[in-house]
Design a protein around this motif. Structure first.
Motif: not given
Length: 246
Positions: A129, A159-160, A163, A167-169, A190, A205
């Motif tokens: 992250w 992508t987890y 997020t 961030e907008d994955a 998250l 997610v």
């Protein structure tokens, strides 16, 4: 179901794998996986050399620390296991706050990629992250870093964690485009301490949009932690990704 493009990170089952690697690989194969993503390829090369083929598994990608490590040993182990892409899984959070540190990390991976090419292997990087949370002149440190990588270096976007980092994955995946070789598919609340992770499709997610934004990327199921039986969680994620969930 044989699902090309679907894998599972062995770190998810690290305790079971350490205790009985053969049985662990067999359980993953029984779920339906044909591919896995190992970690610690040098340490685990012997058990993987026998365990992968005996369970009908291959390992197209793997995680291994590269910066400051014996890279020749890593790449030689990769070649012996048929691994095509070695992904550095982590660079410490404190090295993502300053542009000079980011440039040094990119340079180190670029050098690793040149050595990897001599072995016929590619190099990649996997985010947490903090690379997305840190901003350099209004952009995520991760994208600043990606701009400085040699074109042959690929990205594995978790992508987890992206997020969780704010961030907008899906938008990130679209911006990175063909640089994204693989994505880590996981879900949950998250939390940056990895608590509250759940099977794919059951958390926060936006996985439908994530998968649509990276249609050709290898999907790698992963749990950093799971409150239940992790094999059950992995099986539920497999069912979600293969469309076999009831």
């Amino acid at each position: 179901m044989d699902t090309p493009g679907l894998s599972v990170q062995l770190y998810s089952v690290r305790d079971a794998f350490a205790a009985d690697p053969a049985a662990t690989l067999r359980r993953l194969a029984d779920i339906g996986f044909k591919q896995v993503e190992p970690y610690g390829v040098v340490e685990n090369v012997d058990v993987l050399r026998d365990g992968l083929p005996s369970n009908g598994l291959t390992a197209p990608t793997a995680h291994a620390r590269l910066i400051g490590e014996d890279q020749n040993a890593v790449f030689e182990a990769a070649v012996s296991l048929g691994i095509a892409v070695i992904i550095d899984p982590l660079v410490k959070p404190e090295l993502w706050a300053d542009a000079a540190d980011i440039a040094a990390t990119a340079s180190a991976l670029n050098s690793a990629a040149k050595l990897a090419s001599e072995h016929g292997v590619k190099v990649g990087y996997h985010n947490h992250w903090w690379e997305l949370e840190s901003r350099i002149d209004g952009r995520s440190a991760f994208e600043v870093f990606a701009d400085q990588l040699d074109p042959e270096i690929v990205l594995e976007v978790d992508t987890y964690w992206a997020t969780a980092g704010g961030e907008d994955a899906p938008a990130l995946l679209k911006r990175l485009g063909s640089r994204v070789h693989a994505i880590h598919v996981k879900d949950g609340e998250l939390n940056t301490d990895a608590s509250g992770q759940v099977p794919a499709g059951q958390g926060s997610v936006p996985l439908t949009e994530v998968l649509a934004a990276a249609p050709t990327a290898l999907r790698v199921v992963e749990f950093d932690a799971y409150d239940g039986d992790v094999f059950d969680g992995i099986a539920a994620s497999y069912a979600y990704l293969t469309g076999s969930a009831q």
